[in-house]
Design a protein around this motif. Structure first.
Motif, PDB file in Angstrom:
ATOM      1  N   ARG A  38       0.177 -10.754 -10.691  1.00 15.34           N
ATOM      2  CA  ARG A  38       0.818 -12.041 -10.419  1.00 15.34           C
ATOM      3  C   ARG A  38       2.197 -11.808  -9.837  1.00 15.34           C
ATOM      4  NH1 ARG A  38       2.033 -17.361 -14.091  1.00 15.34           N
ATOM      5  NH2 ARG A  38       2.880 -18.520 -12.346  1.00 15.34           N
ATOM      6  N   ILE A  39       2.525 -12.622  -8.840  1.00 15.24           N
ATOM      7  CA  ILE A  39       3.858 -12.654  -8.239  1.00 15.24           C
ATOM      8  C   ILE A  39       4.418 -14.040  -8.528  1.00 15.24           C
ATOM      9  CG2 ILE A  39       5.169 -12.486  -6.080  1.00 15.24           C
ATOM     10  CD1 ILE A  39       3.709  -9.923  -6.850  1.00 15.24           C
ATOM     11  N   PHE A  40       5.676 -14.102  -8.920  1.00 13.25           N
ATOM     12  CA  PHE A  40       6.246 -15.390  -9.295  1.00 13.25           C
ATOM     13  C   PHE A  40       6.691 -16.217  -8.094  1.00 13.25           C
ATOM     14  CE2 PHE A  40       6.336 -12.902 -13.117  1.00 13.25           C
ATOM     15  CZ  PHE A  40       5.789 -13.797 -14.012  1.00 13.25           C
ATOM     16  N   HIS A  41       7.278 -15.587  -7.106  1.00 16.09           N
ATOM     17  CA  HIS A  41       7.681 -16.260  -5.878  1.00 16.09           C
ATOM     18  C   HIS A  41       7.516 -15.262  -4.740  1.00 16.09           C
ATOM     19  CE1 HIS A  41       9.325 -19.649  -8.095  1.00 16.09           C
ATOM     20  NE2 HIS A  41       9.939 -18.793  -8.880  1.00 16.09           N
ATOM     21  N   PRO A  42       7.113 -15.706  -3.565  1.00 14.46           N
ATOM     22  CA  PRO A  42       6.902 -14.773  -2.452  1.00 14.46           C
ATOM     23  C   PRO A  42       8.147 -13.971  -2.075  1.00 14.46           C
ATOM     24  CG  PRO A  42       5.988 -16.926  -1.937  1.00 14.46           C
ATOM     25  CD  PRO A  42       6.736 -17.073  -3.223  1.00 14.46           C
ATOM     26  N   GLU A  43       9.332 -14.499  -2.345  1.00 11.51           N
ATOM     27  CA  GLU A  43      10.575 -13.817  -1.956  1.00 11.51           C
ATOM     28  C   GLU A  43      11.092 -12.855  -3.024  1.00 11.51           C
ATOM     29  OE1 GLU A  43      10.464 -17.369  -1.886  1.00 11.51           O
ATOM     30  OE2 GLU A  43       9.642 -17.195   0.128  1.00 11.51           O
ATOM     31  N   THR A  44      10.380 -12.696  -4.114  1.00 14.04           N
ATOM     32  CA  THR A  44      10.877 -11.885  -5.227  1.00 14.04           C
ATOM     33  C   THR A  44      10.065 -10.604  -5.393  1.00 14.04           C
ATOM     34  OG1 THR A  44      11.460 -11.919  -7.576  1.00 14.04           O
ATOM     35  CG2 THR A  44       9.451 -13.044  -6.948  1.00 14.04           C
ATOM     36  N   THR A  45      10.618  -9.671  -6.147  1.00 11.01           N
ATOM     37  CA  THR A  45       9.884  -8.446  -6.496  1.00 11.01           C
ATOM     38  C   THR A  45       9.528  -8.442  -7.977  1.00 11.01           C
ATOM     39  OG1 THR A  45      11.941  -7.233  -6.894  1.00 11.01           O
ATOM     40  CG2 THR A  45      10.986  -7.109  -4.669  1.00 11.01           C
ATOM     41  N   THR A  46       9.596  -9.613  -8.621  1.00  2.37           N
ATOM     42  CA  THR A  46       9.211  -9.730 -10.031  1.00  2.37           C
ATOM     43  C   THR A  46       7.712  -9.988 -10.117  1.00  2.37           C
ATOM     44  OG1 THR A  46      11.379 -10.607 -10.598  1.00  2.37           O
ATOM     45  CG2 THR A  46       9.609 -10.970 -12.186  1.00  2.37           C
ATOM     46  N   ALA A  47       7.031  -9.187 -10.942  1.00  2.00           N
ATOM     47  CA  ALA A  47       5.575  -9.274 -11.009  1.00  2.00           C
ATOM     48  C   ALA A  47       5.075  -8.992 -12.420  1.00  2.00           C
ATOM     49  CB  ALA A  47       4.955  -8.263 -10.048  1.00  2.00           C
ATOM     50  N   ASN A  48       3.879  -9.504 -12.696  1.00  2.00           N
ATOM     51  CA  ASN A  48       3.128  -9.092 -13.881  1.00  2.00           C
ATOM     52  C   ASN A  48       2.185  -7.985 -13.446  1.00  2.00           C
ATOM     53  OD1 ASN A  48       4.373 -11.038 -15.404  1.00  2.00           O
ATOM     54  ND2 ASN A  48       2.595 -12.358 -15.585  1.00  2.00           N
ATOM     55  N   LEU A  49       2.033  -6.972 -14.309  1.00  2.00           N
ATOM     56  CA  LEU A  49       1.241  -5.793 -13.985  1.00  2.00           C
ATOM     57  C   LEU A  49       0.229  -5.487 -15.073  1.00  2.00           C
ATOM     58  CD1 LEU A  49       4.286  -3.470 -13.146  1.00  2.00           C
ATOM     59  CD2 LEU A  49       2.978  -4.837 -11.503  1.00  2.00           C
ATOM     60  N   GLN A  50      -0.924  -4.980 -14.687  1.00  2.00           N
ATOM     61  CA  GLN A  50      -1.854  -4.361 -15.629  1.00  2.00           C
ATOM     62  C   GLN A  50      -1.696  -2.860 -15.435  1.00  2.00           C
ATOM     63  OE1 GLN A  50      -4.052  -5.174 -18.087  1.00  2.00           O
ATOM     64  NE2 GLN A  50      -3.313  -7.270 -17.990  1.00  2.00           N
ATOM     65  N   VAL A  51      -1.179  -2.189 -16.460  1.00  2.00           N
ATOM     66  CA  VAL A  51      -0.885  -0.764 -16.386  1.00  2.00           C
ATOM     67  C   VAL A  51      -2.109   0.007 -16.881  1.00  2.00           C
ATOM     68  CG1 VAL A  51       0.685   1.057 -17.128  1.00  2.00           C
ATOM     69  CG2 VAL A  51       1.552  -1.283 -16.821  1.00  2.00           C
ATOM     70  N   PHE A  52      -2.579   0.942 -16.067  1.00  2.00           N
ATOM     71  CA  PHE A  52      -3.741   1.760 -16.411  1.00  2.00           C
ATOM     72  C   PHE A  52      -3.262   2.976 -17.200  1.00  2.00           C
ATOM     73  CE2 PHE A  52      -4.739  -0.492 -12.486  1.00  2.00           C
ATOM     74  CZ  PHE A  52      -5.867  -1.186 -12.884  1.00  2.00           C
ATOM     75  N   LEU A  53      -3.556   2.972 -18.493  1.00  2.00           N
ATOM     76  CA  LEU A  53      -3.091   4.019 -19.398  1.00  2.00           C
ATOM     77  C   LEU A  53      -4.057   5.191 -19.440  1.00  2.00           C
ATOM     78  CD1 LEU A  53      -2.021   1.656 -22.299  1.00  2.00           C
ATOM     79  CD2 LEU A  53      -0.531   2.711 -20.576  1.00  2.00           C
ATOM     80  N   ASP A  54      -3.616   6.271 -20.076  1.00  2.00           N
ATOM     81  CA  ASP A  54      -4.461   7.453 -20.264  1.00  2.00           C
ATOM     82  C   ASP A  54      -5.259   7.247 -21.547  1.00  2.00           C
ATOM     83  OD1 ASP A  54      -5.611   9.919 -20.096  1.00  2.00           O
ATOM     84  OD2 ASP A  54      -3.806  11.031 -20.661  1.00  2.00           O
ATOM     85  N   GLY A  55      -6.277   6.401 -21.440  1.00  2.00           N
ATOM     86  CA  GLY A  55      -7.125   6.044 -22.575  1.00  2.00           C
ATOM     87  C   GLY A  55      -8.092   4.976 -22.141  1.00  2.00           C
ATOM     88  N   ASN A  56      -8.654   4.268 -23.090  1.00  2.00           N
ATOM     89  CA  ASN A  56      -9.652   3.239 -22.761  1.00  2.00           C
ATOM     90  C   ASN A  56      -9.055   1.842 -22.658  1.00  2.00           C
ATOM     91  OD1 ASN A  56      -9.163   2.607 -25.451  1.00  2.00           O
ATOM     92  ND2 ASN A  56     -11.311   2.287 -25.940  1.00  2.00           N
ATOM     93  N   ASP A  57      -7.728   1.733 -22.645  1.00  2.00           N
ATOM     94  CA  ASP A  57      -7.079   0.432 -22.643  1.00  2.00           C
ATOM     95  C   ASP A  57      -6.068   0.316 -21.497  1.00  2.00           C
ATOM     96  OD1 ASP A  57      -5.460   2.368 -23.780  1.00  2.00           O
ATOM     97  OD2 ASP A  57      -4.708   1.112 -25.385  1.00  2.00           O
ATOM     98  N   THR A  58      -5.550  -0.897 -21.342  1.00  2.00           N
ATOM     99  CA  THR A  58      -4.489  -1.158 -20.373  1.00  2.00           C
ATOM    100  C   THR A  58      -3.328  -1.806 -21.113  1.00  2.00           C
ATOM    101  OG1 THR A  58      -5.349  -3.350 -19.826  1.00  2.00           O
ATOM    102  CG2 THR A  58      -6.112  -1.502 -18.457  1.00  2.00           C
ATOM    103  N   TYR A  59      -2.216  -1.917 -20.402  1.00  2.00           N
ATOM    104  CA  TYR A  59      -1.030  -2.559 -20.975  1.00  2.00           C
ATOM    105  C   TYR A  59      -0.565  -3.644 -20.017  1.00  2.00           C
ATOM    106  CZ  TYR A  59       3.703  -3.169 -22.779  1.00  2.00           C
ATOM    107  OH  TYR A  59       4.860  -3.698 -23.287  1.00  2.00           O
ATOM    108  N   TRP A  60      -0.323  -4.818 -20.526  1.00  2.00           N
ATOM    109  CA  TRP A  60       0.135  -5.935 -19.720  1.00  2.00           C
ATOM    110  C   TRP A  60       1.658  -5.936 -19.714  1.00  2.00           C
ATOM    111  CZ3 TRP A  60       0.320 -11.683 -21.369  1.00  2.00           C
ATOM    112  CH2 TRP A  60       0.513 -12.495 -20.255  1.00  2.00           C
TER     113      TRP A  60
END
Length: 106
Positions: free
Chosen positions: A65-87
């Motif tokens: 997710r991007i909050f505004h087109p002019e910004t670099t603020t984002a929500n990320l799904q981080v791919f961890l070294d395991g069977n899960d992710t981090y939001w």
């Protein structure tokens, strides 16, 4: 360059991120020690397993997710070294913990 949905970036874990990830994984380890196995959870909640996370670890992450087109603020799904992710929510482009960066071209 501005982030767009679906792009892969590199995210650097903060101490707070690492603590949250390791707590979920410790909870899973404690369930396993109590006799709750991965097999018994086939239709239930996910048990988080993976290598210990540390502040400063860098993992690939997808921009979700991007909050505004002019910004670099984002929500990320981080791919961890395991069977899960981090939001990772409301993270900005930058250097160091709690920031994302563009992958280096090699």
């Amino acid at each position: 360059m501005k982030p767009t949905i679906g792009r892969i970036v590199h995210y650097t874990l903060s101490q707070q991120d690492a603590d949250a990830i390791n707590k979920r994984r410790a909870d899973a380890h404690n369930l396993n020690a109590a006799g709750v196995t991965l097999a018994s959870q086939a239709l239930g909640p996910q048990i988080h397993v993976g290598n210990h996370a540390f502040e400063g670890d860098v993992y690939p992450a997808m921009v979700v997710r991007i909050f505004h087109p002019e910004t670099t603020t984002a929500n990320l799904q981080v791919f961890l070294d395991g069977n899960d992710t981090y939001w990772a929510t409301s993270r900005t482009l930058g250097d160091g913990p709690s920031h994302w960066a563009w992958p280096e071209r090699v």
